[in-house]
Design an enzyme around this catalytic site. Structure first.
Site, PDB file in Angstrom:
ATOM      1  N   ASN A   9       0.878  -1.156  -0.125  1.00  0.00           N
ATOM      2  CA  ASN A   9      -0.073  -0.042  -0.043  1.00  0.00           C
ATOM      3  C   ASN A   9       0.980   1.249   0.083  1.00  0.00           C
ATOM      4  OD1 ASN A   9      -1.990   2.080   0.350  1.00  0.00           O
ATOM      5  ND2 ASN A   9      -2.757   0.967   2.390  1.00  0.00           N
ATOM      6  N   ARG A  90      -2.444  -2.380  -3.547  1.00  0.00           N
ATOM      7  CA  ARG A  90      -3.608  -1.579  -3.194  1.00  0.00           C
ATOM      8  C   ARG A  90      -3.771  -0.289  -4.331  1.00  0.00           C
ATOM      9  NH1 ARG A  90      -5.179   3.106   0.981  1.00  0.00           N
ATOM     10  NH2 ARG A  90      -7.342   3.092   0.329  1.00  0.00           N
ATOM     11  N   HIS A 179     -13.142   2.305  -0.332  1.00  0.00           N
ATOM     12  CA  HIS A 179     -13.024   1.024   0.857  1.00  0.00           C
ATOM     13  C   HIS A 179     -13.672  -0.174   0.487  1.00  0.00           C
ATOM     14  CE1 HIS A 179     -13.361   4.616   4.271  1.00  0.00           C
ATOM     15  NE2 HIS A 179     -12.187   4.167   3.977  1.00  0.00           N
ATOM     16  N   ARG A 240     -12.664  14.806   7.327  1.00  0.00           N
ATOM     17  CA  ARG A 240     -13.311  15.096   6.148  1.00  0.00           C
ATOM     18  C   ARG A 240     -14.859  15.310   6.545  1.00  0.00           C
ATOM     19  NH1 ARG A 240     -11.726  10.048   3.277  1.00  0.00           N
ATOM     20  NH2 ARG A 240      -9.345  10.380   2.916  1.00  0.00           N
ATOM     21  N   GLU A 383      -8.140  -5.977   5.290  1.00  0.00           N
ATOM     22  CA  GLU A 383      -7.948  -5.373   3.974  1.00  0.00           C
ATOM     23  C   GLU A 383      -6.446  -6.261   3.129  1.00  0.00           C
ATOM     24  OE1 GLU A 383      -9.122  -0.992   3.354  1.00  0.00           O
ATOM     25  OE2 GLU A 383      -8.739  -1.308   5.344  1.00  0.00           O
TER      26      GLU A 383
END
Ligand code: ADP
Length: 398
Positions: A9, A90, A179, A240, A383
């Site tokens: 990642n 990823r 996601h 956010r 993940e």
């Protein structure tokens, strides 16, 4: 043949990696190289033969991966091609092009480059990770696993914004969702916990980490999700805003003379829990709230109320809901968030058992009463394992 997958990642200034057994999900080793290209770098590797920590200045992603490869050879396990089935990367944005993971070749790289305008912060870093990993570990297959891919099953009326049609046609302006690896993993685990096939169950997944998103999953397929063209839309997140009236942007530009980049930064990095309370780490926010801090309380209330609105919306979208699942840092650990966001929903068959909810455990579990029509579950996401599984599915199709 080995089922080991090196999951990478790559962020703009970090490289996270993990060696995972794609079949069992066991994490064999992993690490992170942080502050790439900056002074005061930091590196950590955990392997079966020990842990290595460094504070070297690492100038590039290539040097970062080189550091990791050396850590693997000192602290295990081996990264020899005979022991490594694949490298899984990823990739944040796969646009409309990628609805599933794909083997990386020059053509795929060109297509991911074309998507950079949709993910200007993420895709270039992901591409850099792919490029250095192919140079250093070129003899094994490399697979791209896209954060957006799981949501490619959204129907057009769910992914289309009510803006001039040409915006979508000419500029790719539509909802993509993110996601995806987490939502897909957790939805499947939920079916397993319910003792049913994924194709038979409808679930609402709430991924509540630093970034937060909700997804409505019908029979194993994503049918709506809260993030949109970018990860800014939807739930309240650490920094956010999630949903706001889009007219706020024009208002800020006209009234304060802010540039597009300033507005973008404010909504992505200075809003959410941080904007409301000054604190984006949920643990610290919880401590302040418990000590009676009114801004922390307001941030908590706005956060949970937004989750409740999405649960209601996705209940209506799905018609029948078998389970609501909480995952990621906040979802897994904050009993208060779970309780507040599902409060007073008994008439929809949604209830929480306070004793079950109060337990802090790292295993997948029910937090609803046994006789509840809608199961409320807490499922740790994984993940890395999902990226490893999807990578194996590409190199060994059934
Ligand atoms: P990411 O989205 O970066 O993968 P995580 O899933 O690790 O992030 O979630 C990070 C968030 O989870 C942080 O806000 C952190 O404070 C919160 N968190 C972690 N542990 C707890 C806990 N025990 N109680 C409440 N919040 C927690």
């Amino acid at each position: 043949m080995s089922d080991h997958v090196l999951v990478i990642n790559a962020g703009s200034s970090s490289l996270k990696y993990s060696l995972v057994d794609g079949r069992s999900g066991e994490s064999l080793a992993g690490g992170i190289v942080e502050r790439i290209g900056e002074a005061g770098g930091s590196q950590t590797h955990r392997g079966p033969d020990g842990e290595s920590r460094g504070d070297e200045t690492i100038g590039s992603h290539e040097e970062a991966l080189q550091w990791a490869v050396e850590a693997f050879s000192s602290y295990g396990p081996s990264l020899d091609s005979s022991d490594l089935a694949a490298v899984g990367h990823r990739v944040v944005h796969g646009g409309s092009r990628f609805g599933s993971p794909a083997l990386i070749d020059d053509e795929l790289i060109a297509e991911v480059k074309d998507l950079v305008p949709l993910a200007p912060l993420h895709n270039p870093a992901n591409l850099e990770g792919i490029s250095v990993a192919r140079r250093l570990l070129g003899e094994v297959p490399h697979v791209a696993v896209f954060d957006t891919a799981f949501h490619q099953t959204l129907p057009p009326y769910a992914y289309t914004y009510a803006v001039p049609h040409s915006w979508a046609e000419e500029h790719g302006i539509r909802r993509y969702g993110f996601h995806g690896t987490s939502h897909s993993f957790v939805a499947e685990q939920a079916a397993r916990l319910l003792g049913r096939e994924p194709a038979e169950v409808n679930v609402i997944v709430l991924h509540l980490g630093n970034g937060c998103s909700a997804t409505a999953v019908r029979g194993g397929e994503s049918v709506d999700t809260s993030m949109g063209l970018t990860p800014l839309e939807g739930l309240v997140m650490g920094t956010r805003s999630g949903d706001v009236d889009p007219a706020i942007l024009g208002h800020l530009a006209r009234e304060l003379g802010w540039s597009v980049d300033e507005i973008d930064r404010a909504l992505n990095s200075e809003s959410g829990l941080k904007g409301l309370s000054g604190e984006n780490d949920f643990r610290e926010l919880s401590r302040r709230r418990e000590a009676g801090d009114s801004l922390a309380q307001l941030a908590f209330d706005v956060y949970c109320y937004r989750i409740k609105k999405y649960v209601g919306a996705y209940y209506a979208v799905l018609g029948r809901v078998d389970a609501i699942v909480f995952t990621a840092g906040v979802g897994q650990h904050s009993a208060a968030v779970r309780a507040a966001s599902l409060e007073n929903l008994s008439s929809l068959g949604i209830d929480i058992d306070p004793a079950r909810n109060a337990e802090d455990s790292s295993t997948a579990r029910f937090v609803s009463p046994d006789d509840s029509p809608v199961a409320v579950l807490v499922i740790p996401t994984n993940e890395e394992w999902e990226i490893a599984r999807q990578s194996l599915s590409v190199i060994r199709p059934r």
